[in-house]
Scaffold this active site. Structure first.
Site, short mmCIF file in Angstrom:
data_model
loop_
_atom_site.label_atom_id
_atom_site.label_comp_id
_atom_site.label_asym_id
_atom_site.label_seq_id
_atom_site.Cartn_x
_atom_site.Cartn_y
_atom_site.Cartn_z
N ASP A 41 65.67 58.95 7.29
CA ASP A 41 64.90 60.20 7.34
C ASP A 41 65.84 61.25 7.93
O ASP A 41 66.22 61.17 9.11
CB ASP A 41 63.67 60.01 8.23
CG ASP A 41 62.83 61.29 8.32
OD1 ASP A 41 63.20 62.29 7.66
OD2 ASP A 41 61.81 61.29 9.04
N TRP A 78 58.69 59.93 15.08
CA TRP A 78 57.92 61.11 14.69
C TRP A 78 56.48 60.65 14.47
O TRP A 78 56.25 59.64 13.80
CB TRP A 78 58.51 61.71 13.42
CG TRP A 78 57.80 62.92 12.90
CD1 TRP A 78 57.40 64.01 13.62
CD2 TRP A 78 57.42 63.17 11.53
NE1 TRP A 78 56.81 64.93 12.77
CE2 TRP A 78 56.80 64.43 11.49
CE3 TRP A 78 57.55 62.43 10.35
CZ2 TRP A 78 56.31 64.99 10.32
CZ3 TRP A 78 57.06 62.99 9.19
CH2 TRP A 78 56.45 64.25 9.18
N LYS A 123 63.87 72.75 8.60
CA LYS A 123 64.55 73.20 9.84
C LYS A 123 65.89 73.85 9.54
O LYS A 123 66.19 74.92 10.06
CB LYS A 123 64.77 72.03 10.80
CG LYS A 123 63.67 71.00 10.82
CD LYS A 123 62.48 71.39 11.63
CE LYS A 123 61.36 70.43 11.31
NZ LYS A 123 60.30 70.40 12.27
C1 LIG Z 1 61.71 63.07 11.93
C2 LIG Z 1 61.01 63.98 11.00
N1 LIG Z 1 60.85 63.62 9.73
C3 LIG Z 1 60.24 64.40 8.84
C4 LIG Z 1 59.74 65.61 9.20
C5 LIG Z 1 59.07 66.37 8.10
O1 LIG Z 1 58.93 67.69 8.18
P1 LIG Z 1 58.61 68.59 6.91
O2 LIG Z 1 57.59 67.89 6.09
O3 LIG Z 1 58.13 69.84 7.50
O4 LIG Z 1 59.90 68.73 6.18
C6 LIG Z 1 59.86 66.05 10.52
C7 LIG Z 1 59.28 67.32 10.99
O5 LIG Z 1 59.11 67.63 12.13
C8 LIG Z 1 60.53 65.22 11.44
O6 LIG Z 1 60.71 65.57 12.71
#
Ligand SMILES: Cc1ncc(COP(=O)(O)O)c(C=O)c1O
Length: 426
Positions: free
Chosen positions: A239, A158, A275
């Site tokens: 994660d 990411w 999500k």
């Molecule tokens: C792998 C991964 N980690 C963490 C996140 C964190 O997203 P958020 O801060 O919106 O919960 C995302 C969002 O796309 C992600 O794809």
């Protein structure tokens, strides 16, 4: 001091020109360079500016329904109504957030019957969604991890991982993950790299639905990865931004995390409810550390509070209250699980339809990776030039690395998308 020295400079300068006019001092920010635009935002802007009536945006990492519209889960609507009807006050939460939420979030991740839950040895704090959880984790490790302060992330990962951990003060290194020749997992490379890391390294693992590739290890491969992490005496950091969203089953998506725990690892974990509950803008997440004992958990808890307090004092309550209703009310929970499965199933169906359409068009390429990958994203294997062509000639927008958000595909646009991909790649 700073202000008075500036005044002195101005006095001298005005004497030099002989008149008493205030000179315009150089801005304090004169040396701040222009940063590059955000890659995803750039795509959205190009998409908005395109007048093609059937343009397609596959850049954004947010779920869309089969009409291409943002989706608020009915369980979220009901939970929010319950929260509003309860007319709760707006007092501050504690530093670690809404306790009913954090307890339920930990149960969802580790499983209610997990020994770490039963023995009350998970230190958990609410966070500003998954990003905030990663950031707290990075800061905690930077402050207290006794091994080397290097975190290894997969190649690719990411896009924000690198910046989050660097800004937390950790050194970021990479391990092999994706094999572009097979458009699949470089399992041997990954295990070899894990074994070769300096003893006691921190290893960041995507629990499920790897972003950006959609390529996950199989359960057997996870077993070997767990062994390699153990052999190296490394520290696993999971994660988990897509629990339930990947397969439609929250327990199945937590396999890797739970397997590591059954093998005696004591990982830490970043959770996001962006999500799986569609709570993107509410910023609901949790960071947790599995401890050896309740006594250790208390010490860790105390230090997480000391760390969070100067960052943002305490997290927002509204989204956490919604998530808490969904996780703690059994009828709402059942409804939510059905809706998560509905989202996952729609994505799985769009993968199958895209592959089917490409084959029907006569494409001779092997598109099986489209259906074997999982989660919101698919790595198509298209090159940057082909992605450029998709945007310029067919008004199909996605990132240059060939990643498409499957959530942006609908029953109505999948045929046109397949035709566009077929035309640029064959
Ligand atoms: C792998 C991964 N980690 C963490 C996140 C964190 O997203 P958020 O801060 O919106 O919960 C995302 C969002 O796309 C992600 O794809």
């Amino acid at each position: 001091m700073f202000a008075s020295s500036r005044a002195a400079v101005r006095q001298v300068a005005s004497k030099q020109v002989g008149i008493n006019v205030p000179l315009r001092a150089a801005s304090v920010w004169a040396k701040v360079p222009q940063g590059p635009p955000d890659a995803i935002l750039g795509i959205t802007e190009a998409y908005k500016a395109d007048s093609h009536p059937e343009k397609i945006n596959l850049g954004v990492g947010a779920y869309r329904d089969d009409k291409g519209k943002p989706y608020v889960l009915p369980s979220v609507r009901s939970a929010e109504k319950k929260v509003v009807d309860a007319a709760l006050n707006k007092e501050y939460a504690g530093i670690t957030g809404v306790p009913e939420f954090t307890k339920a979030a930990a149960r969802l991740a580790y499983g209610s019957d997990s020994p770490v839950i039963q023995e009350d040895r998970v230190a958990v704090t609410q966070s500003i969604s998954g990003t905030g959880a990663l950031r707290i984790g990075g800061a905690f490790l930077e402050r207290f991890y006794p091994g080397g302060k290097t975190i290894y992330i997969p190649t690719p990962s990411w896009a924000n991982h690198n910046a989050v951990f660097k800004d937390s003060g950790l050194r970021v290194e990479k391990y092999r993950y994706y094999n572009k020749d097979t458009i699949g997992l470089d399992f041997e490379g990954m295990v070899e790299d894990i074994k070769n890391m300096p003893k006691g390294s921190i290893v960041l693992l995507h629990a499920c639905a790897h972003n950006p590739t959609g390529v996950d290890p199989t359960e057997d491969q996870w077993r070997s990865i767990s062994d390699a992490v153990k052999e190296g005496g490394h520290y696993p950091f999971f994660d988990m931004a897509y629990q339930g969203f990947a397969s439609g089953d929250t327990a199945k998506d937590a396999f890797a995390l739970r397997h590591f725990i059954s093998e005696g690892h004591r990982p830490c974990l970043a959770q996001s409810f962006a999500k799986n509950m569609g709570l993107y803008g509410e910023r609901v997440g949790a960071f947790s550390i599995v401890c050896e004992s309740t006594e250790e958990k208390k010490r860790i808890d105390s230090q997480i509070k000391i760390l969070v307090r100067p960052l943002y004092s305490n997290p927002p309550v509204h989204g956490a209250r919604i998530a808490s209703e969904i996780l703690n009310d059994s009828a709402l929970n059942q409804q939510w699980l059905g809706e998560v499965k509905g989202m996952a199933d729609r994505i799985i169906k769009m993968r199958a339809l895209l592959k089917e359409n490409l084959e029907k068009l006569g494409s001779k390429h092997d598109w099986s990776h489209i259906t074997s990958q999982i989660g919101m994203f698919a790595y198509t294997g298209l090159t940057a030039e082909q992605m450029d062509k998709l945007a310029k000639e067919y008004s199909v927008y996605a990132t240059k690395d060939g990643r498409i958000s499957v959530a942006g595909i609908t029953s109505d646009n999948v045929r046109r998308l397949a035709e566009a991909i077929y035309k640029v790649k064959g």
